[in-house]
Design a protein around this motif. Structure first.
Motif, short mmCIF file in Angstrom:
data_model
loop_
_atom_site.label_atom_id
_atom_site.label_comp_id
_atom_site.label_asym_id
_atom_site.label_seq_id
_atom_site.Cartn_x
_atom_site.Cartn_y
_atom_site.Cartn_z
N PRO A 57 3.87 30.01 57.21
CA PRO A 57 5.02 30.92 57.17
C PRO A 57 4.74 32.29 57.79
N PHE A 58 3.48 32.70 57.86
CA PHE A 58 3.14 33.98 58.48
C PHE A 58 2.75 33.80 59.95
N ARG A 59 2.70 32.54 60.43
CA ARG A 59 2.34 32.22 61.82
C ARG A 59 0.97 32.82 62.16
N ILE A 60 -0.06 32.37 61.44
CA ILE A 60 -1.41 32.91 61.53
C ILE A 60 -2.28 32.03 62.43
N THR A 61 -3.06 32.69 63.30
CA THR A 61 -4.01 31.97 64.15
C THR A 61 -5.34 31.80 63.43
N TRP A 62 -6.17 30.91 63.96
CA TRP A 62 -7.50 30.72 63.38
C TRP A 62 -8.31 32.00 63.47
N ALA A 63 -8.24 32.72 64.59
CA ALA A 63 -9.01 33.96 64.76
C ALA A 63 -8.58 35.02 63.74
N TYR A 64 -7.29 35.14 63.48
CA TYR A 64 -6.77 36.08 62.48
C TYR A 64 -7.34 35.71 61.11
N TRP A 65 -7.27 34.43 60.76
CA TRP A 65 -7.80 33.93 59.49
C TRP A 65 -9.29 34.25 59.37
N TYR A 101 -6.80 40.81 56.26
CA TYR A 101 -6.74 41.33 57.64
C TYR A 101 -6.37 42.81 57.63
N MET A 102 -5.40 43.16 56.83
CA MET A 102 -4.96 44.56 56.77
C MET A 102 -6.01 45.45 56.13
N ASN A 103 -6.71 44.94 55.12
CA ASN A 103 -7.79 45.73 54.52
C ASN A 103 -8.86 46.05 55.55
N LYS A 104 -9.06 45.16 56.47
CA LYS A 104 -10.09 45.34 57.50
C LYS A 104 -9.61 46.19 58.68
N PHE A 105 -8.36 46.04 59.08
CA PHE A 105 -7.89 46.65 60.33
C PHE A 105 -6.76 47.66 60.18
N ALA A 106 -6.42 48.05 58.96
CA ALA A 106 -5.31 48.99 58.75
C ALA A 106 -5.53 50.28 59.54
N ILE A 121 3.22 45.54 59.78
CA ILE A 121 4.04 44.59 60.53
C ILE A 121 3.64 44.60 62.00
N ARG A 122 3.32 45.76 62.54
CA ARG A 122 2.89 45.87 63.94
C ARG A 122 1.52 45.26 64.15
N ILE A 123 0.62 45.49 63.21
CA ILE A 123 -0.71 44.89 63.30
C ILE A 123 -0.60 43.37 63.23
N HIS A 124 0.23 42.90 62.31
CA HIS A 124 0.39 41.46 62.14
C HIS A 124 0.98 40.81 63.40
N ARG A 125 2.02 41.40 63.93
CA ARG A 125 2.74 40.80 65.06
C ARG A 125 2.03 41.02 66.41
N ASN A 126 1.59 42.25 66.65
CA ASN A 126 1.04 42.60 67.96
C ASN A 126 -0.48 42.52 68.03
N GLY A 127 -1.12 42.41 66.88
CA GLY A 127 -2.59 42.39 66.84
C GLY A 127 -3.14 43.78 66.62
N ARG A 128 -4.35 43.82 66.13
CA ARG A 128 -4.95 45.10 65.76
C ARG A 128 -5.17 46.02 66.95
N ALA A 133 2.20 49.09 70.35
CA ALA A 133 3.29 48.55 71.16
C ALA A 133 4.50 48.29 70.27
N PRO A 134 5.71 48.43 70.82
CA PRO A 134 6.91 48.17 70.02
C PRO A 134 7.04 46.69 69.64
N LEU A 135 7.72 46.45 68.55
CA LEU A 135 8.05 45.08 68.16
C LEU A 135 9.25 44.62 68.98
N ASN A 136 9.38 43.30 69.15
CA ASN A 136 10.61 42.85 69.82
C ASN A 136 11.76 43.09 68.85
N ASN A 137 12.96 43.28 69.41
CA ASN A 137 14.12 43.71 68.62
C ASN A 137 14.45 42.76 67.47
N LYS A 138 14.46 41.47 67.73
CA LYS A 138 14.83 40.52 66.69
C LYS A 138 13.85 40.60 65.51
N TYR A 139 12.57 40.58 65.81
CA TYR A 139 11.52 40.64 64.79
C TYR A 139 11.65 41.94 63.98
#
Length: 151
Positions: A57-65, A101-106, A121-128, A133-139
């Motif tokens: 549900p969070f659309r997480i990659t192996w590298a993020y995990w 992830y946020m505890n590490k890269f906030a 939300i920006r770290i999660h979507r766009n990467g640390r 960078a801006p989020l896409n409008n829908k997101y």
């Protein structure tokens, strides 16, 4: 007391102030924030499974995990073949992954001087490394509506 003494005390006070700032724990990710990140990522759909290199549900990659410390579901060994998919396809384990992830890269991605869900939300979507960078409008609109409704 000498002027040099006061200068040394001033330097030490300045050092201790900065040391205190950097020694603080990263801000925690609230449950509302986690819910809104999940909502923006997938509508918090817990039945998505894996699609390409993202899962759950969070659309997480192996590298993020892996960067989040490889949390697991039910104390499964993180070296087990299915540990990644088992965790990130479970909403609670995936939430712990996001927290790790946020505890590490906030960091302050939007330049407002605080670290909060708007940054997470920006770290999660766009990467640390691209969180400024801006989020896409829908997101972003889904996220903002969620935060207005529940935050």
């Amino acid at each position: 007391m000498s002027r040099q003494f006061y200068q040394i005390v001033g330097i030490l006070a300045c050092f201790l102030t900065f040391a205190g700032i950097y020694a603080q724990d990263a801000p925690s990710v609230s449950k509302i924030c986690l819910g809104c990140i999940c909502e923006a990522a997938s509508g918090c759909n817990t039945t998505l499974g894996c699609n390409g290199d993202v899962c759950g549900p969070f659309r997480i990659t192996w590298a993020y995990w892996a960067d989040a410390g490889k949390p697991t579901l039910n104390n499964e060994a993180n070296t087990n073949e299915g540990a990644y998919a088992n965790c990130v396809n479970d909403a609670f384990c995936a939430g712990r992954t996001v927290e790790g992830y946020m505890n590490k890269f906030a960091r302050d991605c939007n330049g407002d001087g605080v670290i909060n869900c708007d940054d997470f939300i920006r770290i999660h979507r766009n990467g640390r490394n691209a969180c400024t960078a801006p989020l896409n409008n829908k997101y972003e609109n889904i996220y903002k509506l969620c935060m207005q409704t529940f935050g």
